[in-house]
Design an enzyme around this catalytic site. Structure first.
Site, short mmCIF file in Angstrom:
data_model
loop_
_atom_site.label_atom_id
_atom_site.label_comp_id
_atom_site.label_asym_id
_atom_site.label_seq_id
_atom_site.Cartn_x
_atom_site.Cartn_y
_atom_site.Cartn_z
CB ALA A 57 -51.38 20.18 -12.32
CB ILE A 83 -57.43 14.57 -17.16
CG1 ILE A 83 -57.48 16.41 -18.15
CG2 ILE A 83 -58.64 13.92 -17.88
CD1 ILE A 83 -57.85 16.22 -19.25
CG HIS A 89 -50.43 9.71 -9.60
ND1 HIS A 89 -50.04 8.95 -10.49
CD2 HIS A 89 -49.66 10.55 -9.91
CE1 HIS A 89 -49.36 9.18 -11.37
NE2 HIS A 89 -49.01 10.81 -11.25
N1 INI Z 1 -50.19 16.34 -14.74
C1 INI Z 1 -50.79 17.53 -15.52
O1 INI Z 1 -50.75 18.43 -15.06
N2 INI Z 1 -51.63 16.40 -15.46
C2 INI Z 1 -52.34 15.33 -15.57
O2 INI Z 1 -53.41 14.74 -15.72
C3 INI Z 1 -51.35 14.58 -15.20
N3 INI Z 1 -51.37 12.54 -15.28
O3 INI Z 1 -52.24 12.45 -15.69
O4 INI Z 1 -50.43 12.12 -14.57
C4 INI Z 1 -49.76 15.14 -14.69
N4 INI Z 1 -49.30 13.89 -14.05
C5 INI Z 1 -47.30 14.69 -14.07
C6 INI Z 1 -47.62 15.84 -12.63
O5 INI Z 1 -47.78 16.83 -12.86
C7 INI Z 1 -45.90 16.27 -13.07
O6 INI Z 1 -45.37 16.43 -13.55
C8 INI Z 1 -44.99 14.58 -12.48
O7 INI Z 1 -45.40 13.75 -11.90
C9 INI Z 1 -43.86 14.93 -12.00
O8 INI Z 1 -43.41 15.54 -11.31
#
Ligand code: INI
Length: 167
Positions: A57, A83, A89
């Site tokens: 996201a 979620i 974070h």
């Molecule tokens: N990305 C999501 O879309 N949903 C999540 O719940 C999530 N969690 O749980 O960490 C998540 N993490 C990844 C984040 O969006 C980035 O892709 C990552 O931090 C790299 O920039």
């Protein structure tokens, strides 16, 4: 008499970009399927839909802005699932992602629809990505068509006004 300007659910002239994140794919695939189903149902041509996949996201706003800036789409739909239970974070990701999506829309003047689920549990996320009447993807698709057609109504109004002034 007042003039009311509004969009419609007639998607036949609409070009729609979709940015969908792969993280929590068990939810985002349901959002995407429902969004695509709804776009087809409302008359959006297959060739006028483009889907771009991003890792999570957090990456959605950058791509949403890129698609909007290309001027090849009348609206962009963002689909994802953050979620809470799965990440400490959650708040950082949700806040920056939603702020980024809004900013991208304001900066480009293209409707960018917020179809990202933020849920406390996986169950909640699944519930909000269920059948067509209860699926955030379907809602986002309808909003995208409504906003795209509304923007066209307003642009046509401005063009007519310019023509009127010049004559
Ligand atoms: N990305 C999501 O879309 N949903 C999540 O719940 C999530 N969690 O749980 O960490 C998540 N993490 C990844 C984040 O969006 C980035 O892709 C990552 O931090 C790299 O920039």
């Amino acid at each position: 008499m007042q003039k009311i300007k509004e969009g419609s659910l007639d998607g036949k002239e609409c070009r729609i970009g979709i940015v969908v994140s792969n993280f929590n794919e068990f939810v985002t695939s349901r959002l995407l399927n429902s969004a695509l189903e709804t776009l087809h149902k409302e008359g959006v041509e297959e060739d006028n839909i483009e889907v771009v996949r991003v890792p999570g996201a957090f990456e959605i706003p950058l791509l949403a802005k890129q698609l909007a800036r290309s001027r090849q789409y009348d609206a962009v739909i963002c689909l994802g699932a953050v979620i809470r239970g799965e990440t400490p974070h959650f708040d950082y990701i949700s806040t920056e992602m939603s702020r980024g999506i809004a900013q991208a829309s304001w900066d480009t003047g293209i409707p960018i629809v917020f179809g990202v689920l933020t849920a406390n549990t996986a169950e909640q996320a699944l519930e909000r990505s269920g059948g067509p009447e209860k699926n955030r993807g379907a809602d986002a698709a309808r909003t995208a068509i409504e906003m795209a057609t509304l923007m066209k109504v307003l642009q046509d109004g401005e063009r007519n006004l310019t023509g009127f002034r010049q004559s």
